[in-house]
Write a protein that holds these residues in place. Structure first.
Motif, PDB file in Angstrom:
ATOM      1  N   GLU A 245       0.855  -1.178   0.000  1.00  0.00           N
ATOM      2  CA  GLU A 245       0.000   0.000   0.000  1.00  0.00           C
ATOM      3  C   GLU A 245       0.890   1.225   0.000  1.00  0.00           C
ATOM      4  O   GLU A 245       2.093   1.151   0.313  1.00  0.00           O
ATOM      5  N   LEU A 246       0.297   2.364  -0.344  1.00  0.00           N
ATOM      6  CA  LEU A 246       1.075   3.608  -0.276  1.00  0.00           C
ATOM      7  C   LEU A 246       0.219   4.721   0.302  1.00  0.00           C
ATOM      8  O   LEU A 246      -1.009   4.716   0.183  1.00  0.00           O
ATOM      9  N   SER A 247       0.906   5.645   0.940  1.00  0.00           N
ATOM     10  CA  SER A 247       0.294   6.899   1.377  1.00  0.00           C
ATOM     11  C   SER A 247       1.260   8.004   0.975  1.00  0.00           C
ATOM     12  O   SER A 247       2.475   7.832   1.082  1.00  0.00           O
ATOM     13  N   SER A 248       0.736   9.095   0.463  1.00  0.00           N
ATOM     14  CA  SER A 248       1.624  10.120  -0.082  1.00  0.00           C
ATOM     15  C   SER A 248       0.980  11.489   0.003  1.00  0.00           C
ATOM     16  O   SER A 248      -0.253  11.613   0.038  1.00  0.00           O
ATOM     17  N   GLN A 249       1.838  12.487   0.039  1.00  0.00           N
ATOM     18  CA  GLN A 249       1.387  13.883  -0.017  1.00  0.00           C
ATOM     19  C   GLN A 249       2.281  14.599  -1.013  1.00  0.00           C
ATOM     20  O   GLN A 249       3.515  14.604  -0.874  1.00  0.00           O
ATOM     21  N   ALA A 250       1.686  15.178  -2.012  1.00  0.00           N
ATOM     22  CA  ALA A 250       2.455  15.847  -3.055  1.00  0.00           C
ATOM     23  C   ALA A 250       3.347  16.917  -2.442  1.00  0.00           C
ATOM     24  O   ALA A 250       2.903  17.744  -1.646  1.00  0.00           O
ATOM     25  N   GLY A 251       4.625  16.865  -2.811  1.00  0.00           N
ATOM     26  CA  GLY A 251       5.592  17.830  -2.306  1.00  0.00           C
ATOM     27  C   GLY A 251       6.189  17.491  -0.962  1.00  0.00           C
ATOM     28  O   GLY A 251       7.126  18.155  -0.513  1.00  0.00           O
ATOM     29  N   ALA A 252       5.656  16.466  -0.256  1.00  0.00           N
ATOM     30  CA  ALA A 252       6.149  16.153   1.090  1.00  0.00           C
ATOM     31  C   ALA A 252       6.811  14.769   1.175  1.00  0.00           C
ATOM     32  O   ALA A 252       7.681  14.547   2.011  1.00  0.00           O
ATOM     33  N   GLY A 253       6.383  13.820   0.360  1.00  0.00           N
ATOM     34  CA  GLY A 253       7.004  12.504   0.410  1.00  0.00           C
ATOM     35  C   GLY A 253       5.992  11.369   0.316  1.00  0.00           C
ATOM     36  O   GLY A 253       4.779  11.594   0.290  1.00  0.00           O
ATOM     37  N   THR A 254       6.512  10.166   0.263  1.00  0.00           N
ATOM     38  CA  THR A 254       5.689   8.969   0.065  1.00  0.00           C
ATOM     39  C   THR A 254       6.139   7.872   1.026  1.00  0.00           C
ATOM     40  O   THR A 254       7.335   7.745   1.323  1.00  0.00           O
ATOM     41  N   THR A 255       5.175   7.081   1.506  1.00  0.00           N
ATOM     42  CA  THR A 255       5.466   5.910   2.333  1.00  0.00           C
ATOM     43  C   THR A 255       4.856   4.680   1.681  1.00  0.00           C
ATOM     44  O   THR A 255       3.642   4.632   1.451  1.00  0.00           O
ATOM     45  N   PHE A 256       5.699   3.690   1.349  1.00  0.00           N
ATOM     46  CA  PHE A 256       5.223   2.396   0.851  1.00  0.00           C
ATOM     47  C   PHE A 256       5.208   1.424   2.025  1.00  0.00           C
ATOM     48  O   PHE A 256       6.218   1.275   2.739  1.00  0.00           O
ATOM     49  N   THR A 257       4.077   0.756   2.259  1.00  0.00           N
ATOM     50  CA  THR A 257       3.927  -0.217   3.335  1.00  0.00           C
ATOM     51  C   THR A 257       3.806  -1.608   2.726  1.00  0.00           C
ATOM     52  O   THR A 257       2.888  -1.869   1.940  1.00  0.00           O
ATOM     53  N   VAL A 258       4.741  -2.481   3.092  1.00  0.00           N
ATOM     54  CA  VAL A 258       4.764  -3.855   2.568  1.00  0.00           C
ATOM     55  C   VAL A 258       4.425  -4.796   3.720  1.00  0.00           C
ATOM     56  O   VAL A 258       5.131  -4.829   4.740  1.00  0.00           O
TER      57      VAL A 258
END
Length: 883
Positions: free
Chosen positions: A857-870
């Motif tokens: 899954e992923l959670s992200s905010q444009a301009g701030a960064g992304t987190t991929f959860t495996v």
């Protein structure tokens, strides 16, 4: 001369009598010490049975159990009965928290030094000031205690420790002490091998003893004239010294300055629960006052004139004293036998395990009757174990190896044996070799144990059911009299009551085990409520699932574990079911002990009394998380297949349309091109025709290259899908550091930092696939870093039940909301296209994660960064050769 002869003869009689009396007193005292310790071991067997037979034992249950034994009143010398748990270092905080919640606010395991395994005293009754000081102490850290604990654990038997100073010694009057341990294994099992016993150890039932209290209050006896018949000292081990003195009689302290017994003395070594005690005995003050030697000066001083008269009187006195002594000895022997019977009866009442109970019965009965051999035959009722008729089997044997009986089969149906097995009463024979009842079938078979004296007693329940039979034998004739017959008949009644209780407990436990097995078969968590639907009492299943303590889930507190989005509907349906007294069926999400929400199917039914009113509710939560995840995954897979088909058909068709269009254009201008070929090279018409031809040919080549690239990417994914996975243990911190090091050059170019948590959970999975998954994620985080700040990439993880969760978090460009659902699609890229790529990386990552049984899954905010959860299974299943 006559006076001298008489006096000398009298002295010989007196010395012989004193020597015999001293020897008998020593034997009685040794037996008293052994019997007393055996009684305490029987109490520990009961406590061990309590923990073995119950999945959880509450503090109130244990306190009530010990209170019923009346330890302080009936068993002087014992400091208490307790239980020391055995747990890993990771469970220490949970144990401390639970103990604090149960009323020990300052509880902590001591000593506090870190170690892989811990043992702590968590139960100890009665809870007086001394015992309170011992709660939380790890006895396994002390070498002397540890030796006994390991001996008990590895051999499955009671183990006596060496001499120690108890932690209960909280005042100035400190005494030497010792402890007795009995192992408790998980699931009421008795493992066969040492390795299994160590693996299944749950803890130890144990008792601490203050030696001076034990010997002075429970074992020392006052003589006929006051004072002590015997004085003695007890040392731990085989080499007495001041450093291992457990106990010394008070008279020795006063008369010999604390030294060892002197004069007429003897030394005995007593083997108790795997350890040796050395005991030195000497006559006490009461022994000397009861001796005939005091009469010698008077006898000699009367002279020759009184010789005949005094001799007659002395012999009369001697005869009278001997008779009195014999009567006193008989009375003392009978008193000790009754005391032993009482102690054994209490031990039987406290024993819960059937096998240990029968062993205690036969050993105690054999000792009480003075028999050389004793056997308990159990009656198997018709229909049990597949036998259509009544059957008997040898359950336990004392005094001889089991083979000495089993090789001859069951006792033959002679007139001597039949009444006992039929429940017809006690049978006693002074000499079976001369008893016509025994010889009716040819006498004793060859090789049988030598038996002359015989005593048999049926064991019959209060309801008249025949439970078994006690049979005793001795190689000498005339060993069993009416006294032994009455004693064993009374003991058989006590044994019958104890056996009934043990059978009832075994039956109840079997029913509980069947019910638990049925619940586990459907992967269910069992819980109960009162008639109004409120949780009350201990709910171990719910507690293990949610981590809620008793006070948290009581009444309606359980609802705090329900997912907020499901709570209102759950309460509405549950209230309606309770109100209408009908079966409750529902599905909702529950917060599990690991912090994750699981999906559960719920079913609860009302338990009704004879009048139809609801007494309680019994419910089961069945974990269907994997089922629902599989359904969701199947749905996503179908959707992906549709998207993949669309993307492939669209992306392959686009260059093909270009090829076809420009091919058609070339075909249309064929004649014009051929005509221009004959014109001069600088002719404008020829130049224009050649330019159009080159342009069309370039577009055709570009379309073909794009199609080839797309086909190669599809083939690559196809090959990965067919690859055979090989699960192996992976050290994730080391593996991820290797991936980060491989991309260090690219990272240093943009001043990127990769931080990998050192406590990442380990994994058993396919190494190449895991490397490709996280290599892609790290590469993307570096590739799509934010131009205005140094890149920071953090990789963390945690365990969540049978799954592990890894997070790859960056502070890069982020992903716009409109692109988040399509970044995992094949040939799709998000954001500014200023980096090389073909749009297959994340699609490949998702395919690999899914093939390994996980999800991304992923959670992200444009301009701030992304987190991929495996999220992946802790241990990946090995898939078929091809998928």
């Amino acid at each position: 001369m006559g006076t001298a002869v008489v006096t000398l003869q009298f002295k010989r009689l007196s010395d012989a009598r004193d020597a015999e009396r001293f020897e008998r007193l020593v034997d009685q005292r040794v037996e008293a010490i052994s019997d007393r310790i055996d009684t305490y071991v029987a109490l520990l067997r009961g406590a061990a049975g309590l923990f073995s037979a119950n999945e959880t034992v509450s503090r109130q249950d244990f306190a009530s159990y010990v209170a019923r034994l009346a330890v302080a009143e009936l068993y002087p010398g014992i400091q208490g009965i307790g239980f020391a748990g055995w747990f890993d270092a990771g469970e220490r905080r949970a144990v401390e928290t639970q103990m604090r919640e149960e009323g020990f606010p300052g509880f902590r395991v001591t000593p506090p030094e870190p170690r892989e395994q811990y043992s702590a005293i968590v139960f100890l009754e009665p809870q007086d000031e001394r015992n309170a000081a011992a709660i939380g102490y790890d006895m396994y850290t002390d070498p002397v205690r540890r030796e006994a604990m390991e001996r008990a654990r590895d051999h499955g038997v009671p183990a006596l420790s060496g001499m120690v100073e108890l932690v209960q010694e909280i005042d100035q009057d400190k005494q030497p002490g010792f402890l007795i341990y009995l192992p408790v294994y998980e699931d009421n099992l008795f493992p066969v091998t040492v390795e299994e016993r160590r693996a299944l150890l749950a803890g130890w039932a144990y008792s601490p003893f203050r030696a001076r209290d034990l010997f002075s209050r429970a074992i020392d006896k006052t003589g006929a004239f006051g004072g002590r018949d015997l004085v003695y000292s007890v040392h731990d081990g085989l080499e007495p010294s001041a450093g291992n003195l457990l106990y010394r009689s008070a008279e020795l302290e006063r008369t010999q300055g604390g030294g060892e017994p002197t004069g007429t003395a003897t030394r005995q070594v007593i083997e108790i629960a795997g350890r040796s005690w050395t005991v030195d005995f000497a006559p006490g003050a009461s022994f000397a006052r009861d001796s005939y030697a005091d009469l010698l000066p008077y006898l000699f001083g009367l002279g020759f004139l009184a010789t005949l008269f005094l001799t007659a009187a002395a012999f009369a006195q001697a005869r009278t004293t001997l008779e009195a002594e014999k009567a006193r000895a008989d009375l003392q022997e009978e008193t000790e036998r009754l005391e032993r019977l009482n102690r054994v009866g209490n031990a039987l009442a406290s024993e819960l395990d059937m096998e240990r109970l029968v062993r205690t019965v036969i050993e105690a009965a054999t000792s009480l009757s003075g028999a050389a051999y004793g056997a308990f035959f159990e009656r198997i009722a018709p229909g049990v174990d597949g036998n259509p008729d009544e059957a008997w089997r040898l359950f336990s044997l004392a005094g001889a190896p089991r083979e000495a009986f089993t090789r001859f089969g069951l006792p033959r149906p002679t007139d001597l044996f039949s009444p006992t097995f039929a429940g017809g009463g006690v049978v006693r024979s002074a000499d079976v070799s001369r008893d016509a009842r025994y010889g009716s079938l040819g006498g004793m078979p060859k090789g049988h144990l030598p038996v002359r004296s015989y005593l048999a007693v049926p064991v019959v329940s209060r309801s008249g059911e025949r439970l078994g039979a006690l049979l005793f034998g001795h190689p000498e004739p005339g060993m069993f009299a009416e006294k032994e017959e009455k004693l064993i008949a009374g003991f058989a009644g006590q044994a019958a009551a104890a056996l009934e209780n043990a059978r009832l407990l075994a039956s109840v436990k079997a029913g509980q085990d069947r019910f638990k097995a049925a619940v586990q078969a459907v992967r269910g968590i069992l819980w109960t409520t009162d008639a109004k639907g409120r949780m009350v009492g201990e709910q171990p299943g719910w507690q293990s699932m949610t981590g809620q303590a008793v006070e948290q889930y009581q009444d309606g507190g359980w609802s705090a574990a329900i997912h907020p989005d499901d709570l209102a509907r759950t309460l509405e349906l549950w209230s309606a079911a309770v109100e209408e007294k009908r079966t409750f069926v529902h599905e909702h999400r529950v917060l599990r002990v690991d912090g994750s929400f699981g999906t559960f199917a719920v079913r609860a039914v009302p338990v009704r009394d004879a009048d139809g009113s609801v007494r309680e509710w019994v419910g089961v939560h069945t974990d269907i998380t994997e089922q629902r995840e599989a359904q969701t995954e199947l749905k996503e897979s179908n959707e992906e297949i549709q998207r993949f088909a669309y993307i492939v058909s669209h992306d392959l068709r686009a260059p093909l349309v270009n090829v076809m269009g420009f091919t058609s254009e070339l075909s249309a201008v064929k004649d014009e091109l051929l005509a221009s070929a004959s014109k001069p090279a600088d002719d404008p018409a020829r130049i224009e025709a050649e330019s159009d031809f080159d342009e069309a040919l370039g577009f055709i080549k570009a379309g073909i290259v794009k199609m080839e690239r797309l086909i190669a990417a599809i083939l690559k994914l196809s090959r990965e899908g067919r690859r055979t996975f090989t699960p192996e243990p992976l050290d994730m911190p080391t593996l991820l550091q290797g991936l980060a090091d491989a991309q260090r050059h690219q990272a240093e170019e943009i001043e990127a930092t990769v931080e990998i948590a050192p406590d990442l959970p380990r994994l058993v999975s396919d190494r190449l696939s895991v490397e490709q998954i996280f290599g892609n994620l790290i590469d993307n985080a570096i590739k799509y870093s934010h131009p205005d700040r140094p890149a920071l990439i953090r990789i963390t993880g945690e365990e969540r039940g049978q799954r592990v969760v890894y997070r790859v978090k960056d502070n890069g460009r982020g992903i716009e909301a409109k692109d988040r659902d399509r970044v995992f699609d094949l040939f799709r890229r998000a954001g500014q296209q200023d980096r090389p790529g073909e749009g297959i990386g994340l699609a490949h990552v998702k395919a690999l994660v899914r093939a390994l049984g996980g999800r991304i899954e992923l959670s992200s905010q444009a301009g701030a960064g992304t987190t991929f959860t495996v999220v992946m299974p802790r241990v990946a299943a090995k898939p078929p050769e091809e998928s």
